[in-house]
Design a protein around this motif. Structure first.
Motif, short mmCIF file in Angstrom:
data_model
loop_
_atom_site.label_atom_id
_atom_site.label_comp_id
_atom_site.label_asym_id
_atom_site.label_seq_id
_atom_site.Cartn_x
_atom_site.Cartn_y
_atom_site.Cartn_z
N GLU A 14 -21.92 -98.07 -31.74
CA GLU A 14 -21.76 -96.72 -32.28
C GLU A 14 -20.30 -96.29 -32.23
O GLU A 14 -19.78 -95.64 -33.13
N LEU A 16 -21.38 -92.96 -26.12
CA LEU A 16 -21.83 -93.77 -27.25
C LEU A 16 -21.85 -95.25 -26.87
O LEU A 16 -21.04 -95.71 -26.07
N THR A 31 -17.89 -85.53 -33.64
CA THR A 31 -18.87 -86.62 -33.63
C THR A 31 -20.23 -86.05 -34.00
O THR A 31 -20.72 -85.13 -33.34
N THR A 83 -17.73 -95.08 -35.32
CA THR A 83 -16.96 -93.86 -35.40
C THR A 83 -15.47 -94.13 -35.49
O THR A 83 -14.75 -93.46 -36.22
N TYR A 133 -24.38 -86.72 -35.79
CA TYR A 133 -25.47 -87.66 -36.08
C TYR A 133 -26.34 -87.04 -37.15
O TYR A 133 -26.26 -85.82 -37.41
N MET A 172 -30.21 -94.32 -33.79
CA MET A 172 -29.56 -93.16 -34.41
C MET A 172 -28.11 -93.49 -34.72
O MET A 172 -27.43 -94.11 -33.92
N LYS A 173 -27.63 -93.06 -35.87
CA LYS A 173 -26.27 -93.36 -36.30
C LYS A 173 -25.35 -92.20 -35.97
O LYS A 173 -25.62 -91.06 -36.31
N TYR A 174 -24.24 -92.53 -35.28
CA TYR A 174 -23.24 -91.53 -34.94
C TYR A 174 -21.99 -91.75 -35.80
O TYR A 174 -21.58 -92.89 -36.04
#
Length: 365
Positions: free
Chosen positions: A89, A85, A51, A93, A53, A1-3
């Motif tokens: 990740e 995180l 933050t 960010t 997702y 999963m991309k944060y």
């Protein structure tokens, strides 16, 4: 999963940026509200790190940022710690946040410089020096002080002949008198020679100042008078030369001034340019070109009480590679003059957020 972490000046702005960029796919992982700056040289600024997702839910109403959506984001943003995180990740960010903050902060730095009339090469140098700093606004004052020169040698012990050049009405006469008294208080024997025989009452005003402080004064109208005055004061430690304002169109007056000043011993002469702090940069450049035949070595900022600060003068000095020596802020003789220093420059630069009531114990002089 991309944060992804989005930083803005408020939660609402961060939500708007998230929705504009990613639509309704975004979900909130955490929210962090904080302030930056607020030190001696900067103003406090609010920040919000949001933050997010991306969910697998289909997009709808892409870009909508109504109040109900913002409340939904607030409800989700209950975890204020993004420290869970992974390193990859977190890098993702931080890269996103850094790109936003650098753009926003440098834009704010430019705005602060504009408010303080800092322009030209000085503004460019400050922006270049602070680019990439974590909190560039907090470094504006110290950066300007690093880039500006102060003429300590003239303040401590000028050469025998100190010539004050400048446009008509810039305060050369009162500045000459103030300096004569100031240097006299440091133990130097001083005298004053006035070449301004063209302005009505000019020498009368100067003689009144000099008589009050027991300083010899000499009105000079031509080269013969100049020779007599120099001979009379050959034993003085310092002779102030108050000149007349000249116009580039007045060829005869220019030649007359040049002739009288040519009688000075160049090896023991210094030329200082007096500039009103309220004068525009274009006009300052014009004055400088008008006196291009003289070896100007420093600047005196005059009449700083009549304007919002000395940013324009400091910008001029940086462009021309000249140090600043003194500042005057009124008509009172012998007062209303001070030697340029880190503290005095900051006091009259009027940078937003600089509190000089605290600076005296914190500024390196």
């Amino acid at each position: 999963m991309k944060y992804i972490t989005i930083t803005a000046s408020s939660f609402e702005e961060a939500v708007g940026k998230a929705r504009e960029e990613y639509g309704d796919d975004v979900r909130v992982l955490s929210r962090r509200d904080y302030t930056v700056g607020g030190g001696l040289f900067s103003r406090k600024r609010t920040r919000c790190d949001l933050t997010i997702y991306l969910s697998s839910a289909p997009q709808k109403d892409h870009g909508r940022t109504d109040e109900a959506s913002i409340r939904e984001f607030e409800k989700e943003a209950q975890t204020p710690d993004p420290g869970t995180l992974s390193s990859s990740e977190r890098l993702d960010t931080e890269a996103f946040r850094g790109a936003f903050d650098e753009k926003a902060d440098m834009s704010e730095v430019a705005g602060i410089l504009d408010e303080s009339n800092v322009s030209g090469s000085l503004k460019d140098a400050v922006l270049a020096k602070l680019e990439g700093e974590a909190d560039p606004c907090s470094g504006i004052a110290s950066c300007i002080m690093e880039l500006c020169q102060i003429s300590r040698s003239i303040q401590i012990r000028p050469k025998k002949y100190l010539v004050i050049l400048g446009p008509t009405g810039c305060g050369k006469t009162t500045t000459s008198a103030k300096l004569a008294v100031l240097y006299g208080s440091q133990g130097l024997s001083t005298a004053l020679v006035s070449l301004d025989s063209f302005k009505v009452g000019a020498f009368g005003q100067l003689k009144g100042f000099c008589d009050a402080f027991d300083i010899p004064s000499h009105p000079v109208e031509d080269e013969a008078g100049m020779l007599l005055a120099l001979e009379a004061e050959k034993a003085s430690d310092l002779v102030m030369i108050d000149t007349m304002g000249i116009s580039p169109r007045d060829v005869s007056l220019n030649l007359k001034l040049k002739g009288m000043l040519s009688l000075l011993d160049g090896s023991c002469s210094q030329y200082v340019l007096a500039l009103p702090a309220s004068m525009g940069r274009k006009e300052m450049d014009g004055v400088f070109s008008r006196y291009g035949d003289y070896p100007v070595s420093a600047v005196i900022a005059t009449k700083i009480d009549e304007c919002g600060g000395i940013g324009a003068v400091l910008s001029f000095c940086h462009d021309k590679g000249l140090p600043i020596a003194f500042m005057t802020n009124g008509q009172h003789v012998p007062g209303d003059i001070c030697a340029a220093s880190t503290a005095s420059l900051l006091e009259h630069l009027h940078l937003p957020g600089v509190d000089m009531s605290q600076a005296s114990s914190q500024i390196v002089r």
